[in-house]
Design a protein around this motif. Structure first.
Motif, PDB file in Angstrom:
ATOM      1  N   GLU A 144       0.741  -0.932   0.058  1.00 33.49           N
ATOM      2  CA  GLU A 144      -0.065   0.041   0.181  1.00 33.49           C
ATOM      3  C   GLU A 144       0.940   1.254  -0.017  1.00 33.49           C
ATOM      4  OE1 GLU A 144      -3.549   0.229   0.281  1.00 33.49           O
ATOM      5  OE2 GLU A 144      -3.345  -2.102  -0.478  1.00 33.49           O
ATOM      6  N   ASP A 145       1.802   1.334   0.770  1.00 30.91           N
ATOM      7  CA  ASP A 145       2.730   2.628   1.046  1.00 30.91           C
ATOM      8  C   ASP A 145       4.118   2.467   1.633  1.00 30.91           C
ATOM      9  OD1 ASP A 145       3.717   5.018   1.401  1.00 30.91           O
ATOM     10  OD2 ASP A 145       1.784   5.932   1.571  1.00 30.91           O
ATOM     11  N   GLU A 146       4.888   2.332   0.941  1.00 31.48           N
ATOM     12  CA  GLU A 146       6.382   1.898   1.627  1.00 31.48           C
ATOM     13  C   GLU A 146       6.918   3.268   2.386  1.00 31.48           C
ATOM     14  OE1 GLU A 146       8.962   0.091  -1.400  1.00 31.48           O
ATOM     15  OE2 GLU A 146      10.643   0.721   0.011  1.00 31.48           O
ATOM     16  N   ILE A 147       6.740   4.080   2.142  1.00 31.27           N
ATOM     17  CA  ILE A 147       7.265   5.153   2.671  1.00 31.27           C
ATOM     18  C   ILE A 147       6.436   5.563   3.940  1.00 31.27           C
ATOM     19  CG2 ILE A 147       7.336   7.920   2.909  1.00 31.27           C
ATOM     20  CD1 ILE A 147       7.676   8.013  -0.110  1.00 31.27           C
ATOM     21  N   ALA A 148       5.281   5.341   4.333  1.00 29.72           N
ATOM     22  CA  ALA A 148       4.544   5.213   5.521  1.00 29.72           C
ATOM     23  C   ALA A 148       4.985   3.919   6.323  1.00 29.72           C
ATOM     24  CB  ALA A 148       2.848   5.063   5.181  1.00 29.72           C
ATOM     25  N   CYS A 149       5.098   2.727   5.554  1.00 30.68           N
ATOM     26  CA  CYS A 149       5.980   1.954   6.614  1.00 30.68           C
ATOM     27  C   CYS A 149       7.104   2.150   7.291  1.00 30.68           C
ATOM     28  CB  CYS A 149       6.029   0.713   5.582  1.00 30.68           C
ATOM     29  SG  CYS A 149       4.628  -0.492   5.512  1.00 30.68           S
ATOM     30  N   LYS A 150       7.941   2.830   6.444  1.00 31.99           N
ATOM     31  CA  LYS A 150       9.291   3.256   6.900  1.00 31.99           C
ATOM     32  C   LYS A 150       9.159   4.194   8.129  1.00 31.99           C
ATOM     33  CE  LYS A 150      12.037   3.170   2.722  1.00 31.99           C
ATOM     34  NZ  LYS A 150      12.487   4.382   1.471  1.00 31.99           N
ATOM     35  N   SER A 151       8.120   5.101   7.949  1.00 28.85           N
ATOM     36  CA  SER A 151       7.910   6.003   9.103  1.00 28.85           C
ATOM     37  C   SER A 151       7.365   5.307  10.593  1.00 28.85           C
ATOM     38  CB  SER A 151       6.896   7.112   8.724  1.00 28.85           C
ATOM     39  OG  SER A 151       5.688   6.722   8.685  1.00 28.85           O
ATOM     40  N   LEU A 152       6.857   4.080  10.057  1.00 24.69           N
ATOM     41  CA  LEU A 152       6.341   3.342  11.193  1.00 24.69           C
ATOM     42  C   LEU A 152       7.362   2.402  11.860  1.00 24.69           C
ATOM     43  CD1 LEU A 152       2.485   2.663  10.146  1.00 24.69           C
ATOM     44  CD2 LEU A 152       3.595   4.433  11.668  1.00 24.69           C
ATOM     45  N   GLY A 153       8.655   2.403  11.237  1.00 27.87           N
ATOM     46  CA  GLY A 153       9.677   1.538  11.797  1.00 27.87           C
ATOM     47  C   GLY A 153       9.601   0.055  11.432  1.00 27.87           C
ATOM     48  N   VAL A 154       8.861  -0.235  10.012  1.00 20.80           N
ATOM     49  CA  VAL A 154       9.065  -1.514   9.336  1.00 20.80           C
ATOM     50  C   VAL A 154      10.379  -1.600   8.504  1.00 20.80           C
ATOM     51  CG1 VAL A 154       7.618  -3.067   7.830  1.00 20.80           C
ATOM     52  CG2 VAL A 154       6.513  -1.733   9.635  1.00 20.80           C
ATOM     53  N   ASN A 155      11.115  -2.468   8.789  1.00 15.77           N
ATOM     54  CA  ASN A 155      12.122  -2.726   7.934  1.00 15.77           C
ATOM     55  C   ASN A 155      11.790  -3.138   6.453  1.00 15.77           C
ATOM     56  OD1 ASN A 155      14.283  -3.657   6.386  1.00 15.77           O
ATOM     57  ND2 ASN A 155      15.169  -4.236   8.246  1.00 15.77           N
ATOM     58  N   PRO A 156      11.712  -2.460   5.365  1.00 16.43           N
ATOM     59  CA  PRO A 156      11.308  -2.563   4.265  1.00 16.43           C
ATOM     60  C   PRO A 156      12.147  -3.840   3.357  1.00 16.43           C
ATOM     61  CG  PRO A 156      11.828  -0.327   4.001  1.00 16.43           C
ATOM     62  CD  PRO A 156      12.179  -1.129   5.328  1.00 16.43           C
ATOM     63  N   THR A 157      13.178  -3.712   3.444  1.00 17.91           N
ATOM     64  CA  THR A 157      14.147  -4.732   2.899  1.00 17.91           C
ATOM     65  C   THR A 157      13.800  -6.178   3.424  1.00 17.91           C
ATOM     66  OG1 THR A 157      15.641  -3.076   2.490  1.00 17.91           O
ATOM     67  CG2 THR A 157      16.296  -5.264   1.873  1.00 17.91           C
ATOM     68  N   ASN A 158      13.853  -6.359   4.753  1.00 16.69           N
ATOM     69  CA  ASN A 158      13.880  -7.463   5.458  1.00 16.69           C
ATOM     70  C   ASN A 158      12.412  -8.189   5.153  1.00 16.69           C
ATOM     71  OD1 ASN A 158      16.210  -7.524   6.369  1.00 16.69           O
ATOM     72  ND2 ASN A 158      15.527  -7.468   8.428  1.00 16.69           N
ATOM     73  N   THR A 159      11.382  -7.213   5.343  1.00 22.32           N
ATOM     74  CA  THR A 159      10.071  -7.692   5.020  1.00 22.32           C
ATOM     75  C   THR A 159       9.827  -8.255   3.616  1.00 22.32           C
ATOM     76  OG1 THR A 159       9.373  -5.955   6.667  1.00 22.32           O
ATOM     77  CG2 THR A 159       7.604  -7.052   5.541  1.00 22.32           C
ATOM     78  N   LYS A 160      10.268  -7.481   2.638  1.00 18.24           N
ATOM     79  CA  LYS A 160      10.296  -8.004   1.285  1.00 18.24           C
ATOM     80  C   LYS A 160      11.065  -9.112   0.958  1.00 18.24           C
ATOM     81  CE  LYS A 160       9.956  -3.404  -0.835  1.00 18.24           C
ATOM     82  NZ  LYS A 160      10.614  -2.382  -1.498  1.00 18.24           N
ATOM     83  N   LEU A 161      12.136  -9.279   1.639  1.00 12.22           N
ATOM     84  CA  LEU A 161      12.985 -10.418   1.634  1.00 12.22           C
ATOM     85  C   LEU A 161      12.324 -11.629   1.996  1.00 12.22           C
ATOM     86  CD1 LEU A 161      15.628 -10.324   0.367  1.00 12.22           C
ATOM     87  CD2 LEU A 161      16.536 -10.429   2.614  1.00 12.22           C
ATOM     88  N   THR A 162      11.662 -11.765   3.010  1.00 13.79           N
ATOM     89  CA  THR A 162      10.963 -12.964   3.615  1.00 13.79           C
ATOM     90  C   THR A 162       9.691 -13.241   2.494  1.00 13.79           C
ATOM     91  OG1 THR A 162       9.288 -11.367   5.099  1.00 13.79           O
ATOM     92  CG2 THR A 162      11.236 -12.541   6.174  1.00 13.79           C
ATOM     93  N   ALA A 163       8.977 -12.341   2.125  1.00 11.76           N
ATOM     94  CA  ALA A 163       8.142 -12.698   0.893  1.00 11.76           C
ATOM     95  C   ALA A 163       8.720 -13.359  -0.103  1.00 11.76           C
ATOM     96  CB  ALA A 163       7.194 -11.334   0.496  1.00 11.76           C
ATOM     97  N   LEU A 216      -2.232   6.900   4.821  1.00  9.21           N
ATOM     98  CA  LEU A 216      -2.494   5.667   5.485  1.00  9.21           C
ATOM     99  C   LEU A 216      -2.157   4.423   4.431  1.00  9.21           C
ATOM    100  CD1 LEU A 216      -5.539   7.105   6.686  1.00  9.21           C
ATOM    101  CD2 LEU A 216      -3.864   6.419   8.226  1.00  9.21           C
ATOM    102  N   PHE A 217      -2.677   3.020   4.970  1.00 10.95           N
ATOM    103  CA  PHE A 217      -2.594   1.932   4.042  1.00 10.95           C
ATOM    104  C   PHE A 217      -4.136   1.944   3.621  1.00 10.95           C
ATOM    105  CE2 PHE A 217       0.449   1.010   7.229  1.00 10.95           C
ATOM    106  CZ  PHE A 217       1.606   1.304   6.578  1.00 10.95           C
ATOM    107  N   PRO A 218      -4.630   2.500   2.576  1.00 16.07           N
ATOM    108  CA  PRO A 218      -5.984   2.717   2.313  1.00 16.07           C
ATOM    109  C   PRO A 218      -6.983   1.385   2.322  1.00 16.07           C
ATOM    110  CG  PRO A 218      -4.944   3.653   0.503  1.00 16.07           C
ATOM    111  CD  PRO A 218      -4.007   3.189   1.433  1.00 16.07           C
ATOM    112  N   ALA A 219      -6.247   0.297   1.566  1.00 16.46           N
ATOM    113  CA  ALA A 219      -7.074  -0.839   1.412  1.00 16.46           C
ATOM    114  C   ALA A 219      -6.988  -1.747   2.523  1.00 16.46           C
ATOM    115  CB  ALA A 219      -6.526  -1.553   0.030  1.00 16.46           C
TER     116      ALA A 219
END
Lengths: 303, 422, 263
Positions: free
Chosen positions: B298-317, C95-98
């Motif tokens: 949905e939104d990678e930038i928002a994820c980063k701002s919440l402390g989610v590690n995008p690379t690791n998360t994508k890597l698991t997928a 937000l994550f809209p969906a």
């Protein structure tokens, strides 16, 4: 040394072809920010139109330069129709859709075009008699004679001429200004009374015409084509566009030359079997470490 | 409709006709064919006129405005109806489908051909479910998924032929190997933007294929690997005449020997593997990592701002998707007993992506429907192979234009605060 | 009151353009510090430097925590939120809209939940320890939803909420990571007066009850003047004034920057 020069000549020729295709990628990317995945297949269709025209004119016995000119124009015209139609059918309705939508649509279009040509023209490879033969020979006294064929000269000269016309078009005309304006801000451009749809269509038409010229060169240079050539050539040209800096026109040409050289030198010095791996590896390495390419603008993410 | 409109739409249709003539004229109308030395042209103008006529007619009908709208509303009504039915009756549908799949081999009309098609569909369902984690949940367009399928198949084949280990040891090893490749590729490239990632994964898929073709010492090049051991039924092989002192499946159960035994076993094997994939996906979607995948989509930038590690998360997928691709590859290798690089072309990746996209990204039921539709129905028209690919590509474009979220696009939250209200 | 954030000589250049020029200011614990200034003054760039989206050309940013001060320069990307505990919202709501409202709030608690789920292993085994932790996370989400009055919409898609509710949701989502410092980028943009007043209430609640420092960029002066304890005024990337809300209102430099100078 002589071998090196020979590879250099071959690389520049090949690079010209890739460069012409790369311009299509880079222009479309610049203006609507999508990778036109079907562009390689447009190039393939250009090659087929050129091949068919060569066969037809070959029977009429017209002088060679006239044939070349006619085939060039015909290939550009018909291939441009394909570019235009693809944009109208598969991309235009998707403006404003989610980010991967145009890419998936383009992938679908690429599959359609490939298989359509396979059905219409058959799956077998199409060989053609060489039309332009002979060439200049250098270093005749050495062990390795360097040959620069007239065909290679023709390809490079034609590319330079087209690039000249094209640069003029983009930098000096209203059309070019409109295009550059669309790149910056499509909504604002529309508000200023510029027909954005038309500008985008013309971008596709120009890109496809240049790809068709590359297609014609490919037919002449390799003398054999099939419905699958667009895939590899497309990826290499895309690599070229990225290497030069996607969105930048001189970058596309520069990238094309580099990819042509890398491929020929790899094929000539390292291993022929893995020459496509070289191209793909360059693509991956460039995208990871160097995503803005040589002449691209840095891409600062707006938060 | 007013006269002016009709004239306008006739004009427009004729314009379409001219364009269609330009499109089909050279490519369809002038077919090149080799005869002896060189190429000759065989004209097929009849076909061109039919095609152009169809285009004009089609355009005219679309221009009669109402036609287009009803058609489209019908389509979207149908798909949203389908979505709501599959959602409401999800449990019942799933149970019915599984029951049907379980009894399928013993239905009176099921013959060898049906079984082969069913196994193929199930393989694609499994691949689709595996890729759905990457594309549907994490939103990473992977155009080189076939690479992991290939890695799974080759590592299974190499381990099985070299060490002679049984299927049940080689299968997880092949999966781990594929996951390892997924991490290896994913680590550098997952930082890239979506469209670049697609191209890079495509390139990776091709590199793997070219290496498989050229690395004779290990992969035996284009000739492929033969004599891959078939799976056995808990140690009981499916052989007509077992070795001295060894029991075979039919002797052990006192059955008449039939090749169908092995086919049926393979069928259940892939059914179980596919269901495991599905179960796993449904489970992990509700875990933090699954939610993070969808959030990244949905939104990678928002994820980063919440402390989610995008690379690791994508890597698991990526790794998990690759692992299931590897499992499917092992199954493919043991079923065919022969693999070669030819089976792992880009077009396979495209088909699997098409299944996920058409079914509705993230929808597990969608993958099943799309696989049955794309593989099953087109399998019946095998002779029209190329037309089938045209239909594939065309369907991808149409879906993106009319229903970009796919046919089944309803998403259910992974966790509810108020329970099921309905 | 002790310092929470000190920005020292911060400079950010894009090519030849200097977006922030040698900026220094402090923000205190349990205070609302506002950064105001005309368009293009460099306010959002300050935020992007603080929250790790840009790497500043020069200067230092320190966050004072109980265990000592840490340099924010060392943390980029997701670590700003994860390690340094600086949370932010965005000018154009992200937000994550969906995904549902509740899911949005759970993603904000991702890191704790990841550990609780044993990096998915315990979760797959459906262990009780994980289920309990998940329930705690849901309770925390409910707590915040109760405060902004969205509890009954917890299971609806975030994208379906009205604009004002989306703003509030984004703020409480940021609060779910339990930040030391909360950076809000124009939270009142697009809100009507009633919603602005609710926002003021929410921010005051966060300041006093949660003991969280707030850094605010805002155009809406009713919000700025109503709640700010401290105001920093920027123009062309430079600090032109610093003081309380009342001092700011009467400052000559500030009025000049906004209205221009009579020649």
């Amino acid at each position: 040394m002589e071998y090196f020069i020979q590879q250099l000549v071959n690389g520049i020729t090949l690079g010209s072809i890739y460069g012409l295709i790369a311009i299509g990628y880079t222009m479309v990317y610049g203006i609507i920010g999508m990778i036109n995945f079907a562009h390689g297949d447009i190039f393939m269709i250009g090659a087929f139109v050129a091949l068919i025209s060569f066969i037809i004119f070959g029977l009429t016995g017209v002088a060679l330069p006239v044939i070349l000119l006619l085939v060039l124009l015909i290939a550009m015209l018909f291939t441009a129709c394909y570019g235009w139609t693809v944009e109208k059918l598969a991309y235009k309705p998707l403006r404003g859709s989610f980010r991967l939508a145009p890419l998936i649509s383009a992938l679908g279009m690429s599959i359609v075009l490939q298989n359509y040509v396979q059905v219409a023209q058959g799956a077998r490879v199409k060989p053609m008699q060489p039309l332009i033969s002979g060439g200049l020979e250098f270093f005749k006294n050495s062990e390795f004679v360097v040959t620069v064929s007239y065909l290679q000269i023709f390809i490079v000269v034609l590319t330079v001429i087209l690039m000249g016309i094209f640069t003029y078009l983009i930098t000096k005309t209203d059309l070019g200004r409109a295009q550059r304006a669309c790149e910056q801000d499509r909504t604002m451009t529309a508000l200023l009374g510029i027909n954005v749809d038309r500008t985008i269509s013309i971008t596709f038409i120009i890109g496809s015409s240049l790809a068709s010229v590359a297609g014609m060169m490919f037919v002449l240079y390799y003398g054999v084509i099939d419905f699958y050539i667009g895939f590899l050539a497309g990826i290499k040209a895309f690599t070229a566009a990225v290497l030069g800096g996607i969105g930048s026109l001189p970058g596309a040409m520069l990238g094309g030359l580099l990819i042509g050289l890398i491929e020929t030198f790899w094929g000539g010095y390292v291993s022929l079997e893995y020459k496509d791996v070289a191209a793909f590896s360059v693509l991956i390495v460039v995208l990871i470490f160097f995503p803005t390419g040589f002449l691209g603008k840095p891409d600062i993410e707006k938060v | 409709m007013e006269k002016k409109d009709i004239i306008q739409s006739v004009k427009d249709s004729l314009f379409t006709g001219i364009i269609a003539l330009a499109l089909f004229g050279p490519i369809v109308g002038l077919r090149t064919a080799s005869k002896g030395e060189g190429l000759f042209i065989t004209p097929q103008w009849g076909l061109v006129f039919i095609l152009v006529g169809l285009c004009i007619l089609g355009r005219f009908l679309i221009n009669l405005n109402s036609a287009r709208k009803t058609e489209f509303t019908f389509f979207s009504k149908f798909t949203s109806k389908l979505s709501s039915v599959t959602e409401e009756k999800a449990k019942h549908l799933a149970i019915t489908a599984i029951l049907f799949a379980v009894v399928f081999p013993f239905l009176p009309f099921t013959d060898r051909y049906f079984m082969d098609v069913a196994i193929m569909i199930l393989t694609y369902i499994m691949l689709g479910w595996g890729l759905n984690i990457v594309v549907g949940l994490a939103g990473l367009l992977d155009l080189g998924y076939v690479a992991f399928y290939a890695v799974g198949a080759y590592s299974y084949a190499l381990i099985a032929t070299t060490f002679g280990w049984s299927f049940w040891i080689c299968l997880p090893l092949a999966g781990i190997f594929a996951a390892f490749f997924g991490i290896l590729l994913g680590f550098p490239v997952l930082r890239l933007r979506g469209d670049y990632l697609a191209i890079v994964t495509l390139g990776f898929g091709e590199i793997i294929r070219i290496v498989l073709i050229n690395w004779y010492e290990v992969t035996n090049g284009p000739d492929g690997i033969t004599g891959i051991p078939r799976p056995s039924f808990f140690g009981l092989p499916f052989k007509r005449s077992p070795d001295e002192g060894e029991a075979s499946f039919h002797t052990f159960f006192n059955l008449e020997y039939s090749t169908m035994h092995r086919i049926i076993f393979l069928y259940y094997l892939i059914l179980v593997l596919a269901l495991i994939t599905n179960y796993f996906t449904l489970k992990i979607r509700k875990l933090p990592v699954g939610r993070a995948w969808e959030a990244l989509r949905e939104d990678e930038i928002a994820c980063k701002s919440l402390g989610v590690n995008p690379t690791n998360t994508k890597l698991t997928a990526f790794a998990i998707g690759a692992m299931f691709g590897g499992f499917a590859g092992s199954f493919f290798a043991t079923r065919q007993a022969f693999i070669s690089p030819e089976s792992f072309t880009f077009i396979e990746s495209a088909i699997i992506v098409a299944i996920v996209v058409l079914g509705g990204m993230g929808s597990q039921t969608g993958v099943v429907l799309a696989s049955i539709f794309l593989i099953g129905i087109t399998e019946m028209f095998r002779d029209l192979e190329q037309f089938r690919m045209i239909a594939f590509g065309g369907a991808m474009v149409l879906i993106m234009v009319f229903k970009p979220k796919g046919i089944l696009a309803n998403r259910k939250p992974t966790i509810l605060m108020h329970g099921d209200k309905k | 009151m002790s310092n929470l954030l000190s920005v020292e000589n911060l400079t950010m250049q894009f090519g030849g353009l200097t977006a922030i020029d040698n900026l220094s200011f402090d923000a205190k614990n349990n205070e609302i510090t506002s950064i105001i200034g005309p368009n293009g003054a460099g306010k959002t760039t300050v935020f992007n430097c603080l929250t790790g989206f840009y790497k500043p050309t020069n200067g230092q940013m320190f966050l004072h925590k109980d265990e000592g001060k840490i340099s924010l320069r060392k943390y980029t990307d997701f670590k700003i939120a994860h390690v340094a505990k600086v949370a932010r919202t965005f000018q154009n709501i992200r937000l994550f809209p969906a995904m549902s409202v509740l899911e949005n709030l759970l993603v904000a608690q991702h890191n704790e939940l990841m550990v609780a789920s044993g990096y998915s292993l315990f979760g797959l085994l459906n262990l009780k320890s994980y289920r309990d932790k998940e329930q705690l996370a849901v309770d925390k989400a409910r707590y915040w939803l109760d405060i902004i009055g969205l509890t009954n919409r917890a299971d609806d898609n975030a994208g379906d909420l009205p604009y004002g509710d989306q703003r509030k949701l984004e703020i409480v989502r940021a609060m779910c990571i339990e930040p030391k410092l909360l950076c809000l980028d124009e939270p009142a943009a697009g809100l009507n007066p009633k919603e602005s007043a609710e926002l003021n209430k929410l921010l005051k609640f966060i300041k006093t009850e949660k003991k969280t420092g707030i850094l605010l960029i805002e155009h809406d002066m009713s919000v700025v003047m109503g709640i700010s304890d401290h105001v920093v005024v920027l123009n062309y990337g430079k600090k032109i004034f610093e003081g309380t809300a009342d001092q700011t209102k009467t400052s000559k430099e500030v009025i000049e920057a906004y209205l221009g100078v009579d020649e």
